[in-house]
Design an enzyme around this catalytic site. Structure first.
Site, PDB file in Angstrom:
ATOM      1  N   GLY A   1     -26.592  67.456  -4.746  1.00 43.54           N
ATOM      2  CA  GLY A   1     -27.203  68.604  -4.097  1.00 43.54           C
ATOM      3  C   GLY A   1     -28.572  68.914  -4.653  1.00 43.54           C
TER       4      GLY A   1
ATOM      5  CB  SER B   1     -32.481  69.443   9.782  1.00 44.54           C
ATOM      6  OG  SER B   1     -31.615  68.487   9.171  1.00 44.54           O
TER       7      SER B   1
ATOM      8  CG  ASN C   1     -19.598  64.744  -2.950  1.00 44.44           C
ATOM      9  OD1 ASN C   1     -18.572  64.338  -3.524  1.00 44.44           O
ATOM     10  ND2 ASN C   1     -19.532  65.498  -1.870  1.00 44.44           N
TER      11      ASN C   1
ATOM     12  N   GLY D   1     -29.206  72.610  11.426  1.00 42.16           N
ATOM     13  CA  GLY D   1     -28.573  71.474  12.071  1.00 42.16           C
ATOM     14  C   GLY D   1     -28.600  70.236  11.204  1.00 42.16           C
TER      15      GLY D   1
ATOM     16  CG  ASP E   1     -24.473  62.432   6.922  1.00 37.74           C
ATOM     17  OD1 ASP E   1     -23.808  61.784   6.096  1.00 37.74           O
ATOM     18  OD2 ASP E   1     -23.962  63.223   7.733  1.00 37.74           O
TER      19      ASP E   1
ATOM     20  CB  THR F   1     -25.662  62.964  -3.409  1.00 36.49           C
ATOM     21  OG1 THR F   1     -24.325  63.164  -2.925  1.00 36.49           O
ATOM     22  CG2 THR F   1     -26.230  61.703  -2.772  1.00 36.49           C
TER      23      THR F   1
ATOM     24  CG  ASN G   1     -18.127  63.739  14.912  1.00 37.19           C
ATOM     25  OD1 ASN G   1     -17.330  62.983  15.446  1.00 37.19           O
ATOM     26  ND2 ASN G   1     -18.078  64.034  13.625  1.00 37.19           N
TER      27      ASN G   1
END
Length: 310
Positions: A231, A300, A191, A296, A261, A229, A20
């Site tokens: 966080g 990043s 998640n 980003g 990701d 995951t 994307n």
């Protein structure tokens, strides 16, 4: 530090998924339904879960081939993949299609909301994936996500099983893949909310609120291994009977876009190198923590030589 690695010594990764352009809007807070809110800035950058994961893996020194589908307007979307040394020979341009678009709003505490326009990503078919058979056979690990049609993901899981190639499925977003695809995942990466939805789809039961119980039940329902995951709370891993909790470094988040990701890309590199899921997750949580301290998605992600949070 991330040690420099010789790419030729690395396990070979094939990432099949979305690519994307991200339109990122900075907002003081997320608007309420029907509300007009003034933003504080905007930018465009490469994105898409498949491309993000391939880029994260390549920037860590992984030997990565990425198979994606784009429109003619793909220069920005593929820019950082090229710079990272990703093999794009399996990425094709779809006539008459536009490259996928993600509109991302990021608030002052780094939380995001995302709306995706699939564009060329939605054109993937099972036949397209069948054409990747030789690439699957040549790989040590195949990675895919939920931003391409379920039929394509199902075909990829089948090819991986037939080739004896390990298959990592990041079921994000949750799509209606076949039960055999979930069972083939090793690991299934989700998640908390995705894990509960996957358990309902696979076992037909309501998932418990306890994350450890959810991953254990997914394993019992036939999934080979599961990584959840969570966080800032890190991740849970279950490969056999034991659930291993992996803590995450404490950092100040500025933008969580694409952090999951980054985690998956790092996890994939570790698994392709022959690490256990728990070993690979220990580095992956640090890579994810690094990513949220910068703006980003792909911009990043750490490169070899960058210092990760301890």
């Amino acid at each position: 530090m991330i040690a420099d690695q010789d790419r030729t010594a690395e396990g070979r990764l094939l990432v099949v998924g979305s690519v994307n352009v991200d339109l990122v809007l900075a907002v003081p807070r997320h608007p309420e339904p029907g509300e007009t809110l003034a933003g504080t800035g905007s930018r465009r950058s490469p994105g898409g879960k498949g491309a993000n994961q391939a880029c994260a893996a390549a920037r860590l020194g992984g030997d990565v081939r990425f198979a994606g589908r784009t429109g003619a307007d793909a220069d920005l979307a593929l820019d950082l993949l090229r710079r990272a040394g990703t093999d794009l020979s399996a990425t094709t341009q779809v006539p008459g299609s536009e490259t996928g678009l993600a509109v991302v709003t990021v608030d002052d505490v780094g939380e995001n909301n995302i709306v995706i326009i699939p564009g060329a990503n939605g054109s993937w078919t099972a036949q397209d994936v069948h054409g990747l058979r030789s690439a699957v056979e040549d790989s040590d690990l195949v990675v895919s996500q939920g931003e391409i049609p379920a039929a394509a993901v199902d075909q990829l899981a089948q090819l991986s099983t037939e080739a004896g190639t390990r298959f990592l499925l990041n079921l994000a977003p949750v799509i209606d893949v076949d039960e055999t695809t979930l069972a083939a995942a090793d690991p299934l990466v989700v998640n908390e909310s995705e894990g509960r939805l996957a358990l309902t789809a696979l076992a037909g039961t309501t998932a418990p609120e306890d994350d450890a119980a959810t991953v254990r039940l997914l394993r019992e329902a036939g999934v080979r291994s599961v990584v959840m995951t969570r966080g800032a709370r890190g991740a849970l891993v279950v490969a056999d009977e034991e659930v291993t909790e992996i803590g995450s470094p404490a950092v100040r988040a500025v933008d969580t876009t694409g952090a999951g990701d980054a985690f998956v890309g790092a996890l994939a590199v570790g698994l392709a190198r022959g690490e256990s899921a728990a070993q690979a997750c220990r580095r992956a949580v640090r890579v994810g923590a690094y990513a949220v301290t910068r703006h980003g998605a792909q911009p990043s992600y750490p490169q070899q030589g960058d210092e990760l949070p301890a």
